[in-house]
Design a protein around this motif. Structure first.
Motif, PDB file in Angstrom:
ATOM      1  N   VAL A 116       0.845  -1.209   0.000  1.00 21.38           N
ATOM      2  CA  VAL A 116       0.000   0.000   0.000  1.00 21.38           C
ATOM      3  C   VAL A 116       0.870   1.245   0.000  1.00 21.38           C
ATOM      4  O   VAL A 116       0.616   2.203  -0.738  1.00 21.38           O
ATOM      5  CB  VAL A 116      -0.961  -0.022   1.210  1.00 21.38           C
ATOM      6  CG1 VAL A 116      -1.660   1.323   1.379  1.00 21.38           C
ATOM      7  CG2 VAL A 116      -1.972  -1.138   1.045  1.00 21.38           C
ATOM      8  N   LEU A 117       1.909   1.257   0.817  1.00 21.27           N
ATOM      9  CA  LEU A 117       2.832   2.397   0.851  1.00 21.27           C
ATOM     10  C   LEU A 117       3.506   2.598  -0.493  1.00 21.27           C
ATOM     11  O   LEU A 117       3.630   3.725  -0.989  1.00 21.27           O
ATOM     12  CB  LEU A 117       3.879   2.180   1.944  1.00 21.27           C
ATOM     13  CG  LEU A 117       4.927   3.279   2.102  1.00 21.27           C
ATOM     14  CD1 LEU A 117       4.252   4.562   2.578  1.00 21.27           C
ATOM     15  CD2 LEU A 117       6.000   2.850   3.069  1.00 21.27           C
ATOM     16  N   PHE A 118       3.905   1.512  -1.126  1.00 25.60           N
ATOM     17  CA  PHE A 118       4.552   1.579  -2.433  1.00 25.60           C
ATOM     18  C   PHE A 118       3.591   2.162  -3.467  1.00 25.60           C
ATOM     19  O   PHE A 118       3.975   2.993  -4.297  1.00 25.60           O
ATOM     20  CB  PHE A 118       5.007   0.172  -2.844  1.00 25.60           C
ATOM     21  CG  PHE A 118       5.721   0.118  -4.150  1.00 25.60           C
ATOM     22  CD1 PHE A 118       7.036   0.516  -4.254  1.00 25.60           C
ATOM     23  CD2 PHE A 118       5.069  -0.339  -5.285  1.00 25.60           C
ATOM     24  CE1 PHE A 118       7.702   0.459  -5.462  1.00 25.60           C
ATOM     25  CE2 PHE A 118       5.717  -0.389  -6.495  1.00 25.60           C
ATOM     26  CZ  PHE A 118       7.044   0.008  -6.594  1.00 25.60           C
ATOM     27  N   ALA A 119       2.334   1.701  -3.428  1.00 22.95           N
ATOM     28  CA  ALA A 119       1.341   2.191  -4.395  1.00 22.95           C
ATOM     29  C   ALA A 119       1.040   3.669  -4.162  1.00 22.95           C
ATOM     30  O   ALA A 119       0.829   4.419  -5.126  1.00 22.95           O
ATOM     31  CB  ALA A 119       0.061   1.365  -4.299  1.00 22.95           C
ATOM     32  N   LEU A 120       1.017   4.102  -2.908  1.00 22.66           N
ATOM     33  CA  LEU A 120       0.725   5.506  -2.631  1.00 22.66           C
ATOM     34  C   LEU A 120       1.896   6.415  -2.984  1.00 22.66           C
ATOM     35  O   LEU A 120       1.697   7.544  -3.442  1.00 22.66           O
ATOM     36  CB  LEU A 120       0.350   5.682  -1.157  1.00 22.66           C
ATOM     37  CG  LEU A 120      -0.997   5.093  -0.749  1.00 22.66           C
ATOM     38  CD1 LEU A 120      -1.174   5.211   0.753  1.00 22.66           C
ATOM     39  CD2 LEU A 120      -2.126   5.765  -1.482  1.00 22.66           C
ATOM     40  N   GLU A 121       3.089   5.958  -2.785  1.00 23.93           N
ATOM     41  CA  GLU A 121       4.270   6.771  -3.070  1.00 23.93           C
ATOM     42  C   GLU A 121       4.612   6.799  -4.562  1.00 23.93           C
ATOM     43  O   GLU A 121       5.267   7.719  -5.026  1.00 23.93           O
ATOM     44  CB  GLU A 121       5.478   6.246  -2.288  1.00 23.93           C
ATOM     45  CG  GLU A 121       5.399   6.473  -0.811  1.00 23.93           C
ATOM     46  CD  GLU A 121       5.520   7.941  -0.436  1.00 23.93           C
ATOM     47  OE1 GLU A 121       6.270   8.675  -1.109  1.00 23.93           O
ATOM     48  OE2 GLU A 121       4.844   8.349   0.516  1.00 23.93           O
ATOM     49  N   ASN A 122       4.186   5.792  -5.283  1.00 28.26           N
ATOM     50  CA  ASN A 122       4.488   5.702  -6.715  1.00 28.26           C
ATOM     51  C   ASN A 122       3.184   5.559  -7.491  1.00 28.26           C
ATOM     52  O   ASN A 122       2.815   4.458  -7.889  1.00 28.26           O
ATOM     53  CB  ASN A 122       5.390   4.495  -7.003  1.00 28.26           C
ATOM     54  CG  ASN A 122       6.684   4.562  -6.250  1.00 28.26           C
ATOM     55  OD1 ASN A 122       7.407   5.538  -6.354  1.00 28.26           O
ATOM     56  ND2 ASN A 122       6.972   3.526  -5.480  1.00 28.26           N
ATOM     57  N   PRO A 123       2.494   6.658  -7.726  1.00 34.06           N
ATOM     58  CA  PRO A 123       1.196   6.542  -8.386  1.00 34.06           C
ATOM     59  C   PRO A 123       1.303   6.203  -9.877  1.00 34.06           C
ATOM     60  O   PRO A 123       0.324   5.802 -10.481  1.00 34.06           O
ATOM     61  CB  PRO A 123       0.568   7.922  -8.191  1.00 34.06           C
ATOM     62  CG  PRO A 123       1.721   8.838  -8.020  1.00 34.06           C
ATOM     63  CD  PRO A 123       2.809   8.031  -7.381  1.00 34.06           C
ATOM     64  N   GLY A 124       2.454   6.317 -10.436  1.00 33.68           N
ATOM     65  CA  GLY A 124       2.603   6.083 -11.875  1.00 33.68           C
ATOM     66  C   GLY A 124       2.837   4.623 -12.190  1.00 33.68           C
ATOM     67  O   GLY A 124       2.419   3.715 -11.467  1.00 33.68           O
ATOM     68  N   PRO A 180       1.090  -0.865 -13.492  1.00 34.49           N
ATOM     69  CA  PRO A 180       0.733   0.164 -12.510  1.00 34.49           C
ATOM     70  C   PRO A 180       1.256  -0.250 -11.134  1.00 34.49           C
ATOM     71  O   PRO A 180       1.328  -1.437 -10.814  1.00 34.49           O
ATOM     72  CB  PRO A 180      -0.788   0.198 -12.538  1.00 34.49           C
ATOM     73  CG  PRO A 180      -1.180  -0.461 -13.810  1.00 34.49           C
ATOM     74  CD  PRO A 180      -0.084  -1.401 -14.168  1.00 34.49           C
ATOM     75  N   ALA A 181       1.598   0.722 -10.320  1.00 34.01           N
ATOM     76  CA  ALA A 181       2.218   0.433  -9.025  1.00 34.01           C
ATOM     77  C   ALA A 181       1.277  -0.364  -8.124  1.00 34.01           C
ATOM     78  O   ALA A 181       1.721  -1.257  -7.395  1.00 34.01           O
ATOM     79  CB  ALA A 181       2.627   1.727  -8.348  1.00 34.01           C
ATOM     80  N   GLY A 182      -0.016  -0.071  -8.141  1.00 36.54           N
ATOM     81  CA  GLY A 182      -0.971  -0.817  -7.311  1.00 36.54           C
ATOM     82  C   GLY A 182      -1.029  -2.285  -7.696  1.00 36.54           C
ATOM     83  O   GLY A 182      -1.065  -3.161  -6.833  1.00 36.54           O
ATOM     84  N   LEU A 183      -1.017  -2.565  -9.003  1.00 33.73           N
ATOM     85  CA  LEU A 183      -1.034  -3.946  -9.471  1.00 33.73           C
ATOM     86  C   LEU A 183       0.261  -4.656  -9.104  1.00 33.73           C
ATOM     87  O   LEU A 183       0.246  -5.832  -8.706  1.00 33.73           O
ATOM     88  CB  LEU A 183      -1.271  -4.001 -10.984  1.00 33.73           C
ATOM     89  CG  LEU A 183      -1.372  -5.378 -11.611  1.00 33.73           C
ATOM     90  CD1 LEU A 183      -2.542  -6.142 -10.996  1.00 33.73           C
ATOM     91  CD2 LEU A 183      -1.521  -5.264 -13.106  1.00 33.73           C
ATOM     92  N   ALA A 184       1.381  -3.948  -9.197  1.00 29.39           N
ATOM     93  CA  ALA A 184       2.661  -4.548  -8.809  1.00 29.39           C
ATOM     94  C   ALA A 184       2.650  -4.894  -7.318  1.00 29.39           C
ATOM     95  O   ALA A 184       3.114  -5.970  -6.913  1.00 29.39           O
ATOM     96  CB  ALA A 184       3.804  -3.597  -9.123  1.00 29.39           C
ATOM     97  N   GLY A 185       2.101  -4.003  -6.494  1.00 23.47           N
ATOM     98  CA  GLY A 185       2.003  -4.291  -5.062  1.00 23.47           C
ATOM     99  C   GLY A 185       1.107  -5.477  -4.788  1.00 23.47           C
ATOM    100  O   GLY A 185       1.400  -6.303  -3.923  1.00 23.47           O
TER     101      GLY A 185
END
Length: 122
Positions: A20-28, A44-49
């Protein structure tokens, strides 16, 4: 065993929080290079997380697998032992009952009836 389960749950929660932190810090978009090559793929960062979180869940499931299979094996072994003991006890009881001498029934006298004299009067 319970301590290891606790550690695994904490590890999964930490992985989820980091995702979650990774997705929030890297929105691209996030680029993942492939090993031994120049190519890569972008997600996308959320999918990677989410992928990393699912990988952690898979890892924890693989850690649980030997414990679960061992417990299932022990339960089956205990059930077989219980069934074998029950069968031995049943056969022993049947053998003892069949070898016991049968005594004839004993006649029990019934209650004695009291005879009241028929008196005509006093």
């Amino acid at each position: 065993m319970r301590f290891m389960s606790f550690v695994q749950v904490v590890l999964l929660l930490l992985l989820a929080a980091y995702g979650v932190l990774f997705a929030l810090e890297n929105p691209g978009l996030t680029s993942f290079p492939l090993p031994f090559g120049r190519a890569g793929f972008t997600l996308p960062a959320g999918l990677a997380g989410l992928i990393w979180f699912l990988a952690g869940m898979g890892y924890a499931a693989l850690l649980f697998l030997p414990v679960v299979t061992r417990q299932a094996r022990l339960r089956r072994r205990a059930a077989r032992a219980r069934d074998a003991a029950e069968a031995r006890l049943t056969s022993t009881l049947q053998a003892r009952l069949s070898s016991a001498p049968v005594s004839p029934p004993v006649a029990v006298p019934g209650p004695v009836a009291e005879q009241v004299p028929a008196s005509g009067g006093n």
